[in-house]
Design a protein around this motif. Structure first.
Motif, PDB file in Angstrom:
ATOM      1  N   CYS A 287       9.142  -3.361  -0.394  1.00 52.42           N
ATOM      2  CA  CYS A 287       8.260  -2.455  -0.586  1.00 52.42           C
ATOM      3  C   CYS A 287       8.776  -1.241  -1.178  1.00 52.42           C
ATOM      4  O   CYS A 287       8.115  -0.612  -2.091  1.00 52.42           O
ATOM      5  CB  CYS A 287       7.889  -1.967   1.027  1.00 52.42           C
ATOM      6  N   ILE A 288      10.163  -1.108  -1.073  1.00 51.11           N
ATOM      7  CA  ILE A 288      10.546  -0.030  -1.844  1.00 51.11           C
ATOM      8  C   ILE A 288      11.272  -0.703  -3.086  1.00 51.11           C
ATOM      9  O   ILE A 288      12.293  -1.002  -3.232  1.00 51.11           O
ATOM     10  CB  ILE A 288      11.840   0.777  -0.976  1.00 51.11           C
ATOM     11  N   ASP A 374      -0.587   1.661  -8.331  1.00 49.32           N
ATOM     12  CA  ASP A 374      -1.500   1.233  -7.160  1.00 49.32           C
ATOM     13  C   ASP A 374      -0.929  -0.267  -6.783  1.00 49.32           C
ATOM     14  O   ASP A 374      -1.243  -0.773  -5.748  1.00 49.32           O
ATOM     15  CB  ASP A 374      -2.863   1.029  -8.025  1.00 49.32           C
ATOM     16  N   ASP A 375      -0.164  -1.108  -7.738  1.00 51.55           N
ATOM     17  CA  ASP A 375       0.158  -2.386  -7.207  1.00 51.55           C
ATOM     18  C   ASP A 375       1.502  -2.081  -6.465  1.00 51.55           C
ATOM     19  O   ASP A 375       2.368  -2.754  -7.135  1.00 51.55           O
ATOM     20  CB  ASP A 375       0.254  -3.314  -8.412  1.00 51.55           C
ATOM     21  N   ILE A 376       1.622  -1.511  -5.574  1.00 51.56           N
ATOM     22  CA  ILE A 376       2.868  -1.550  -4.595  1.00 51.56           C
ATOM     23  C   ILE A 376       2.642  -2.247  -3.316  1.00 51.56           C
ATOM     24  O   ILE A 376       1.469  -2.377  -2.903  1.00 51.56           O
ATOM     25  CB  ILE A 376       3.490  -0.046  -4.780  1.00 51.56           C
ATOM     26  N   LEU A 377       3.848  -2.888  -2.778  1.00 51.62           N
ATOM     27  CA  LEU A 377       3.529  -3.558  -1.437  1.00 51.62           C
ATOM     28  C   LEU A 377       3.812  -2.690  -0.440  1.00 51.62           C
ATOM     29  O   LEU A 377       4.691  -2.093  -0.134  1.00 51.62           O
ATOM     30  CB  LEU A 377       4.728  -4.517  -1.557  1.00 51.62           C
ATOM     31  N   THR A 378       2.511  -1.999   0.170  1.00 53.77           N
ATOM     32  CA  THR A 378       2.596  -1.286   1.191  1.00 53.77           C
ATOM     33  C   THR A 378       2.723  -1.939   2.549  1.00 53.77           C
ATOM     34  O   THR A 378       2.380  -2.998   2.679  1.00 53.77           O
ATOM     35  CB  THR A 378       1.240  -0.178   1.150  1.00 53.77           C
ATOM     36  N   VAL A 379       2.748  -1.313   3.555  1.00 46.34           N
ATOM     37  CA  VAL A 379       3.130  -1.795   4.918  1.00 46.34           C
ATOM     38  C   VAL A 379       1.576  -2.008   5.324  1.00 46.34           C
ATOM     39  O   VAL A 379       1.503  -2.629   6.392  1.00 46.34           O
ATOM     40  CB  VAL A 379       3.654  -0.836   5.622  1.00 46.34           C
ATOM     41  N   GLY A 381      -1.420  -2.471   3.364  1.00 48.30           N
ATOM     42  CA  GLY A 381      -2.715  -3.392   2.694  1.00 48.30           C
ATOM     43  C   GLY A 381      -2.183  -4.018   1.307  1.00 48.30           C
ATOM     44  O   GLY A 381      -0.964  -4.019   1.048  1.00 48.30           O
ATOM     45  N   LYS A 382      -3.054  -4.232   0.407  1.00 53.08           N
ATOM     46  CA  LYS A 382      -2.798  -4.814  -0.938  1.00 53.08           C
ATOM     47  C   LYS A 382      -2.332  -4.057  -1.920  1.00 53.08           C
ATOM     48  O   LYS A 382      -1.881  -4.301  -3.143  1.00 53.08           O
ATOM     49  CB  LYS A 382      -3.806  -5.811  -1.269  1.00 53.08           C
ATOM     50  N   SER A 383      -2.599  -2.704  -1.547  1.00 49.61           N
ATOM     51  CA  SER A 383      -2.320  -1.408  -2.805  1.00 49.61           C
ATOM     52  C   SER A 383      -2.204  -0.358  -2.346  1.00 49.61           C
ATOM     53  O   SER A 383      -2.726   0.021  -1.162  1.00 49.61           O
ATOM     54  CB  SER A 383      -3.370  -1.501  -3.850  1.00 49.61           C
ATOM     55  N   LEU A 384      -1.672   0.763  -3.051  1.00 50.44           N
ATOM     56  CA  LEU A 384      -1.662   2.029  -2.401  1.00 50.44           C
ATOM     57  C   LEU A 384      -2.957   2.669  -2.309  1.00 50.44           C
ATOM     58  O   LEU A 384      -3.153   3.440  -1.390  1.00 50.44           O
ATOM     59  CB  LEU A 384      -0.779   2.983  -3.664  1.00 50.44           C
TER      60      LEU A 384
END
Length: 611
Positions: A287-288, A374-379, A381-384
């Motif tokens: 995620c980070i 937007d295309d980050i791995l959040t805790v 969902g699929k995007s920010l």
């Protein structure tokens, strides 16, 4: 929306610079997941110790078929921000059982308050408390009993320390759980007015105490937009909180349901589910990544956040194998507009910011303008973009609704198309005095350039005494050196804000230049801080003499002593004062001795670990 060219360029530069370190880091956490210490590898004796006191959860933990969540808590009931955490672990255990999981407190870490220690000797422990917190977090998680983690922390060094420690166990799915700010009290403008009157001797301690206790009056985080609330903003920009959860006040149903949602969600994102590999596995170390770190910087700039994160963000990044520097942050500041004006940058506090649309609005605006990834791995969902939602109660049920389309108060929040400033809230200054940071979002543009004779100090108390005696009633650049990590632990110098503010209000040009820190609530006085290299290690602040004309300019990014070059080169360095004793400072001597420069994060632990 297409990603802004500068955001893309800086991100790619960080990726390239970090490639080898990031590869080693990801290899490490993959090995820890597959081959490291975890419950299936523990002997019967190991495991029996781990669940001996777990009561009704004992059979589930022993069985090893359900997630056991490690809670690391910064609870204490002296500090308002962390007092609400007292009952969280027992609630979290109930919430975990609702999903067939278990939870245990893996460990506690210290929570030091810079508000309590401002101007006190104990402030010299403050920055290195982050290393202590990171190491304490690692100790708690090292038992190998856990398949997920929940981190309970709010304030200055605590969130960075928790993250740095947990990133060394980056295979664990991890969610940070906030507790929220206290309700608004005495208006910040009035509090500052009373502080300055006290500094001038025009009111007494009773009036000052009345004002301070009316401002800091209950459970929850302080309401100004300092380091604590900037921490929460960054967690939202990195997708590590449940959406919109940062600034919900303590002690209500919504706050409790957001905690429940965090517990439930961490049970869904482990590496295994129902005995099978989980397609929705979300390890903290994944995620980070570089994009998440850039998002945190963008949020810091767009909201005028705390200068302390110019130190904390490089340290967090290093713990994940990523190299972030001040040039990256400065280049991002050129294209990220300031869209929030929260005290000390504006009049309203964090509660008013939240009511105006808060972080869901900020995320939506930044993504809509191509200023965040937007295309980050959040805790969650699929995007920010899924974080651009406001949590509300629908009867007894927690639901999320879309972020406000428009700001509900344009004195606090504005759209990217009509910002408070076209650039970010921080500036990089450099010259023959070194490299430094200035928080420009809180400073009147007319004061972005100060040129005046220097008055040199090596102790913040000496500055206060010089103010009281009238020595500083003139145009002056106060040089306060030997305040860096190696010299004395890099204390915050927020106590100087009031006297320097008084001098400024008397019509004089005034600035502070220091290798120490100011508060995340740094205010109206132009301050070049974190000067690196620090004077203790031969930095050029050690050459400045009383009367030297010093130029501090946020517009041109200049920090220089206007001294003939040959004379400057010939000058000898001033000698540092001897190390101070008492208040536990001597116990931190090893950390001071091995500390990194401020630009690398000011950490001894990361330096010695070779990160």
């Amino acid at each position: 929306m297409m990603l802004n060219d500068t955001i893309a360029k800086v991100t790619e530069r960080i990726v390239e610079r970090s490639r080898e370190g990031r590869r080693r880091y990801l290899d490490l956490i993959d090995r820890q997941r597959d081959e490291g210490v975890h419950r299936p590898t523990l002997s019967c004796g190991n495991l029996a110790h781990g669940f001996a006191a777990s009561g009704e959860d004992k059979a589930t933990i022993r069985g090893g078929n359900a997630m056991n969540i490690g809670i690391v808590t910064a609870y204490n009931d002296m500090l308002s921000a962390h007092q609400p955490y007292g009952r969280y672990p027992e609630q979290m255990k109930i919430f975990a059982r609702e999903r067939g999981a278990t939870a245990q407190v893996a460990g506690g870490v210290p929570a030091m308050c810079d508000g309590v220690t401002q101007g006190q000797d104990s402030m010299e422990l403050s920055l290195f408390s982050r290393d202590v917190i990171a190491m304490g977090t690692a100790v708690g998680l090292s038992h190998g009993m856990f398949e997920g983690a929940l981190l309970l922390g709010i304030c200055d060094k605590i969130v960075p320390g928790l993250l740095i420690g947990t990133l060394r166990f980056g295979h664990l799915p991890t969610i940070l759980v906030p507790a929220g700010p206290m309700p608004s009290g005495l208006a910040n403008k009035e509090k500052i007015r009373v502080r300055q009157l006290y500094a001038e001797g025009k009111v007494g301690e009773k009036e000052l105490m009345d004002a301070e206790s009316a401002s800091y009056h209950g459970a929850g985080t302080c309401t100004f937009y300092g380091t604590a609330n900037s921490n929460q903003m960054m967690m939202e920009m990195m997708g590590l909180h449940m959406p919109g959860s940062s600034f919900v006040n303590p002690g209500n149903k919504l706050r409790q349901e957001l905690t429940r949602a965090a517990v439930h969600r961490v049970t869904e994102i482990g590496w295994a589910k129902d005995g099978q590999a989980n397609d929705d596995y979300r390890a903290l170390g994944h995620c980070i990544d570089e994009k998440a770190i850039v998002n945190a910087v963008v949020g810091l700039l767009a909201t005028g956040g705390s200068t302390n994160h110019v130190i904390h963000l490089p340290a967090i990044a290093r713990a994940a194998g990523i190299i972030l520097d001040w040039d990256d942050m400065d280049e991002l500041s050129d294209v990220v507009p300031l869209i929030a004006s929260v005290y000390p940058n504006g009049a309203g506090d964090i509660n008013y910011f939240h009511a105006a649309g808060g972080m869901p609005y900020v995320i939506r605006e930044l993504l809509g303008a191509g200023l965040a990834h937007d295309d980050i791995l959040t805790v969650y969902g699929k995007s920010l973009s899924e974080g651009a939602r406001e949590p509300v109660m629908d009867g007894d049920t927690l639901v999320w609704k879309p972020a406000a389309e428009e700001s509900r108060d344009d004195t606090l929040l504005k759209p990217v198309s009509d910002p408070f400033r076209k650039d970010g809230g921080l500036a990089l200054l450099q010259g023959n005095l070194g490299r430094a940071t200035m928080k420009v979002s809180a400073v009147d543009p007319e004061r972005h350039t100060i040129e005046a004779p220097a008055r040199v100090f090596s102790d913040q108390h000496a500055v206060a005494e010089a103010f009281k005696s009238g020595e500083l009633d003139r145009d002056v650049v106060v040089i306060l050196r030997f305040q860096g990590p190696a010299a004395n632990g890099m204390p915050e110098l927020h106590k100087l804000t009031s006297p320097l503010g008084v001098i400024q209000d008397r019509g004089y040009k005034v600035a502070l230049v220091t290798d120490g820190r100011m508060s995340g609530a740094s205010g109206k006085v132009p301050s070049a801080i974190h000067v690196s290299p620090e004077a203790f290690h031969g930095g050029p602040l050690g050459k400045v003499q009383d009367g030297d004309v010093v130029r501090v300019c946020a517009t041109t990014g200049t920090l220089e002593a206007l001294v003939d070059e040959r004379e400057w080169d010939a000058r000898e360095q001033a000698s540092p004062p001897p190390p101070a004793l008492g208040t536990g400072r001597e116990l931190f001597a090893m950390l001071r001795h091995h500390s990194d420069p401020a630009e690398k994060g000011g950490s001894a632990m990361l330096a010695e670990a070779g990160l």
